[in-house]
Design an enzyme around this catalytic site. Structure first.
Site, mmCIF file in Angstrom:
data_model
loop_
_atom_site.group_PDB
_atom_site.id
_atom_site.type_symbol
_atom_site.label_atom_id
_atom_site.label_comp_id
_atom_site.label_asym_id
_atom_site.label_seq_id
_atom_site.Cartn_x
_atom_site.Cartn_y
_atom_site.Cartn_z
ATOM 1 N N ASP A 36 50.237 65.746 29.429
ATOM 2 C CA ASP A 36 51.511 66.283 29.898
ATOM 3 C C ASP A 36 51.437 66.436 31.416
ATOM 4 O OD1 ASP A 36 53.823 67.614 30.460
ATOM 5 O OD2 ASP A 36 53.404 69.363 29.205
ATOM 6 N N LEU A 37 52.158 65.583 32.145
ATOM 7 C CA LEU A 37 52.082 65.613 33.600
ATOM 8 C C LEU A 37 52.744 66.843 34.208
ATOM 9 C CD1 LEU A 37 52.649 61.868 34.559
ATOM 10 C CD2 LEU A 37 50.518 63.159 34.510
ATOM 11 N N ALA A 60 56.303 58.465 35.227
ATOM 12 C CA ALA A 60 57.244 59.124 36.140
ATOM 13 C C ALA A 60 58.436 59.650 35.368
ATOM 14 C CB ALA A 60 57.721 58.153 37.220
ATOM 15 N N THR A 62 62.108 59.232 35.354
ATOM 16 C CA THR A 62 62.940 58.168 35.919
ATOM 17 C C THR A 62 64.432 58.289 35.574
ATOM 18 O OG1 THR A 62 62.465 56.771 33.993
ATOM 19 C CG2 THR A 62 61.031 56.520 35.928
ATOM 20 N N TYR A 99 53.110 54.300 41.808
ATOM 21 C CA TYR A 99 54.357 53.565 42.025
ATOM 22 C C TYR A 99 55.452 54.488 42.539
ATOM 23 C CZ TYR A 99 51.914 49.986 39.449
ATOM 24 O OH TYR A 99 50.980 49.063 39.061
ATOM 25 N N THR A 101 59.498 54.222 44.889
ATOM 26 C CA THR A 101 60.821 53.622 44.743
ATOM 27 C C THR A 101 61.565 53.527 46.064
ATOM 28 O OG1 THR A 101 63.003 54.037 43.758
ATOM 29 C CG2 THR A 101 61.654 55.935 44.168
ATOM 30 N N TYR A 125 65.920 62.781 42.301
ATOM 31 C CA TYR A 125 64.899 61.798 41.932
ATOM 32 C C TYR A 125 64.205 61.225 43.160
ATOM 33 C CZ TYR A 125 62.939 57.300 40.525
ATOM 34 O OH TYR A 125 62.107 56.216 40.350
#
Length: 294
Positions: A36-37, A60, A62, A99, A101, A125
């Site tokens: 669980d991040l 992530a 998202t 990663y 964005t 986000y």
């Protein structure tokens, strides 16, 4: 054999990475069920038990629009967690691949964004992804932050699958035509990541750590992308009927969303080419390859 930890089991890019990274070492894959991040203590306990040499964080939050209603959860997963992971990577000398964005930018440029351009995210986000980048850099671990854009594939939730679903149900689609970007196939991202890691070799991490743009070449609008998806699908699968007969271009103002999107999402990929010799194909070529392999 190098121990590689891949975070993000079910995501578009993570799914492709499970194959792409297999040639580089022993890959351990953790999804949300395993880690669980949003729980920093759990992250610390689990990573210290494994001590991987390479950590690839393809997990992530998202849901761009939903993030406007869930800013705390979005921040925990996209900003706090990468910072904790980076601190642990520094602790046991691992390389972190993360990663990000183009949503870290506001889209007001009219030429491709460089890694050095000043970020100015438009929503929760984008702000969370920028905070994640900054946390990784501040932690001081060896890191590769790969910014990409308009990711799609033949699994998960993405624009391509949404268009095909709607095209099978409706005779007319209205698609935004004044937002421009480079649709990037998840498989291309995974393969490029594997190539980058293979070419790191014994190079000093301090000389290669940093932010790199990693997106398809070329550019199009959402309307152009949708039109190409439908055309290629009909060519590849002539026996599978689509209902759509008209794809109408509209301005973004006619399709309001909770989170504002950048009007221009094209990235300059010259740095990753110069550093690692890696270059993604043009977006429409990759789209053709996806349909050929469907």
């Amino acid at each position: 054999m190098r121990e590689i930890l891949l975070l993000g089991q079910q995501g578009q890019v993570a799914w492709e990475l499970q194959v792409a990274l297999a040639t580089l070492g022993r890959v351990t894959v953790w999804g949300s069920q395993e880690l669980d991040l949003a729980d920093p203590d759990r992250i610390r306990d689990r990573l210290r038990a494994l001590e991987p040499q390479i950590i690839v964080n393809a997990a992530a939050y998202t849901a761009v629009d939903k993030a406007e209603q869930e800013p705390a959860l979005c921040q925990a997963i996209n900003a706090t967690a990468p910072g904790v992971i980076a601190e642990l990577a520094r602790e046991f000398g691992a390389l972190l691949v993360h990663y990000s964005t183009e949503y870290v930018f506001d889209g007001t440029k009219t030429s491709p964004y460089l890694e050095t351009d000043t970020p100015n995210p438009l929503g929760v986000y984008g702000a969370s992804k920028l905070a994640g980048e900054q946390a990784i850099i501040q932690a001081g671990c060896a890191h590769l932050i790969l910014r990409t854009t308009w990711v799609y594939g033949n699994r998960g939730k993405n624009f391509l699958l949404t268009i095909l679903r709607l095209a099978a149900e409706r005779p007319e689609l209205k698609i935004v035509a004044d937002q421009v970007g480079a649709p990037t196939w998840s498989k291309s991202i995974a393969m490029a990541t594997s190539q980058i890691l293979a070419r790191c070799g014994d190079r000093d991490p301090a000389t290669i750590s940093g932010i790199y743009n990693l997106s398809a070449a070329g550019k199009t609008s959402w309307h152009g992308f949708a039109s190409e998806i439908v055309d290629r699908y009909r060519t590849q699968f002539p026996d599978r009927a689509l209902q759509v007969t008209d794809i109408v271009p509209i301005p973004a103002s006619d399709y309001p969303t909770p989170a504002q999107r950048p009007a221009y999402s094209v990235l300059d990929n010259s740095k990753v080419l110069a550093t690692f010799g890696v270059q993604l194909p043009d977006w429409d070529l990759s789209l053709g390859q996806l349909f050929a392999r469907w």
